[in-house]
Scaffold this motif. Structure first.
Motif, short mmCIF file in Angstrom:
data_model
loop_
_atom_site.label_atom_id
_atom_site.label_comp_id
_atom_site.label_asym_id
_atom_site.label_seq_id
_atom_site.Cartn_x
_atom_site.Cartn_y
_atom_site.Cartn_z
N VAL A 300 0.33 2.03 -6.99
CA VAL A 300 1.49 1.14 -7.12
C VAL A 300 2.48 1.42 -6.00
O VAL A 300 2.99 0.50 -5.34
N LYS A 301 2.76 2.69 -5.77
CA LYS A 301 3.74 3.06 -4.75
C LYS A 301 3.27 2.61 -3.36
O LYS A 301 4.06 2.09 -2.57
N ALA A 302 1.99 2.81 -3.07
CA ALA A 302 1.48 2.43 -1.75
C ALA A 302 1.61 0.92 -1.53
O ALA A 302 2.05 0.48 -0.45
N GLU A 303 1.25 0.14 -2.54
CA GLU A 303 1.33 -1.31 -2.37
C GLU A 303 2.79 -1.77 -2.31
O GLU A 303 3.14 -2.66 -1.53
N ALA A 304 3.64 -1.17 -3.14
CA ALA A 304 5.05 -1.54 -3.14
C ALA A 304 5.69 -1.26 -1.78
O ALA A 304 6.47 -2.07 -1.26
N LYS A 305 5.34 -0.12 -1.18
CA LYS A 305 5.90 0.22 0.13
C LYS A 305 5.41 -0.75 1.21
O LYS A 305 6.15 -1.08 2.14
N ARG A 306 4.18 -1.22 1.07
CA ARG A 306 3.68 -2.23 2.02
C ARG A 306 4.48 -3.53 1.89
O ARG A 306 4.80 -4.18 2.89
N CYS A 307 4.79 -3.90 0.66
CA CYS A 307 5.60 -5.11 0.44
C CYS A 307 6.99 -4.95 1.05
O CYS A 307 7.51 -5.88 1.69
N LEU A 308 7.58 -3.79 0.86
CA LEU A 308 8.91 -3.53 1.41
C LEU A 308 8.88 -3.57 2.93
O LEU A 308 9.75 -4.18 3.57
N SER A 309 7.89 -2.96 3.51
CA SER A 309 7.79 -2.94 4.97
C SER A 309 7.49 -4.32 5.54
O SER A 309 7.88 -4.63 6.67
#
Length: 345
Positions: A300-309
């Motif tokens: 979840v964290k990895a995908e969320a950070k990709r969305c933020l970036s």
């Protein structure tokens, strides 16, 4: 860093400077774990305002999402217009069973005393409860997001998807009557939610647009005018949530007046940002099934950070949170946002 989730959310929604990107859900937030903790479970929470409110608050207090979002289905307006509705179970949302206007718009009318029909009083009472809760003490900094079906969804519930598409091309007068009626119903209901204290409205709608079954000309000429009417006449910010790969339609949708558009993971954030330009904010789009439901917190964290970036304006699931989603995965969404800012320091 100042922590005022309501101010942060509204600034982000209107494209104003904000101290951080909000992490929340503009779509449904009821999960079985939250139901078990609060004692406010489906299907009763669809029809009991106190339980509806308690489950909504749990999304903020227990799951950590930076907004309170309610209710949990897209059948309220369909039901008052004559559709039979199966109310579902603890882990299955309500669904429409019948389409009373599948033969055409004859006898299609806006009910008198609309706001007194069906479960609308339940949702309005829950709005009052939640507005009071978010308006007392420290809670007055939490945004309240109401959800309701949009005019295309009401249309397809009343008449079936296939008829909606056929009439758009072969009987445009039918299509217009349905869109007129469904839009007016949505406007009246939406304004009643704002009158009782909602900060923003999320309208999941247009799944047939995201499915690419609707020709672009129909979206531009027959749907867009009614979306514009909805946005112009509703007394508060409106978020359009739309499923599917809507890349080709986003420019048209962003010209309708929605403050923001929420997309699912099938849509590219980069392409969506380019299509929308500065006309609306972008919300999304962590996968609610692959990642939030079946993944682990690190995923979840990895995908969320990709969305933020990639540039989302508000971090959120790409659609409604599945009822069996682990609580740890929902919390990871907010944790990812916090970690992302620390990693940038």
């Amino acid at each position: 860093m100042e922590r005022n989730p309501r101010k942060t959310f509204l600034n982000a929604l209107h494209g104003n400077p904000s101290n951080r990107i909000p992490a929340l859900s503009v779509t449904q937030t009821g999960t079985v774990e939250l139901m078990d903790i609060t004692g406010a479970a489906w299907p009763e929470a669809h029809s009991n305002p106190e339980k509806m409110a308690a489950l909504a608050i749990a999304g903020y207090e227990i799951a950590g999402l930076e907004a309170v979002r309610y209710p949990y289905c897209l059948t309220v307006l369909a039901e008052i217009m004559g559709c039979d509705v199966r109310m579902g179970t603890k882990d299955i949302q309500p669904s429409v069973l019948s389409h009373p206007f599948a033969k055409g718009p004859e006898n299609l009318r806006i009910p008198e005393n609309l706001l007194e029909k069906g479960r609308i009083p339940t949702v309005l009472r829950a709005t009052e409860i939640l507005a009071t809760w978010t308006g007392n003490g420290i809670q007055n900094e939490i945004p309240l997001i109401a959800g309701m079906e949009g005019p295309l969804t009401v249309f397809t519930h009343l008449a079936e998807v296939k008829n909606c598409l056929i009439w758009a091309l072969k009987k445009p007068d039918y299509f217009k009557v349905f869109m007129e009626t469904c839009t007016e119903i949505c406007i009246e209901y939406a304004n009643s939610l704002f009158d009782r204290g909602a900060d923003a409205l999320c309208v999941p709608d247009g799944g047939i647009v995201g499915s690419r079954m609707m020709p672009p000309s129909v979206l531009e000429d027959s749907v867009k005018p009614f979306y514009k009417r909805l946005c112009e006449r509703v007394n508060g910010p409106v978020i359009l949530h739309i499923c599917g790969d809507v890349g080709d339609s986003l420019r048209t949708l962003s010209e309708c007046g929605f403050e923001a558009i929420s997309i699912e993971e099938k849509a590219s954030i980069k392409a969506a940002k380019e299509a929308i330009g500065g006309r609306a904010r972008l919300i999304g789009n962590v996968s609610p099934s692959r990642t939030l439901l079946f993944g682990i917190p690190d995923a979840v964290k990895a995908e969320a950070k990709r969305c933020l970036s990639a540039g989302v304006d508000i971090l959120a699931p790409g659609c409604g949170i599945a009822p069996r989603t682990p609580l740890a995965n929902i919390r990871a969404l907010v944790e990812a946002r916090d970690e992302w800012y620390k990693e940038k320091e």
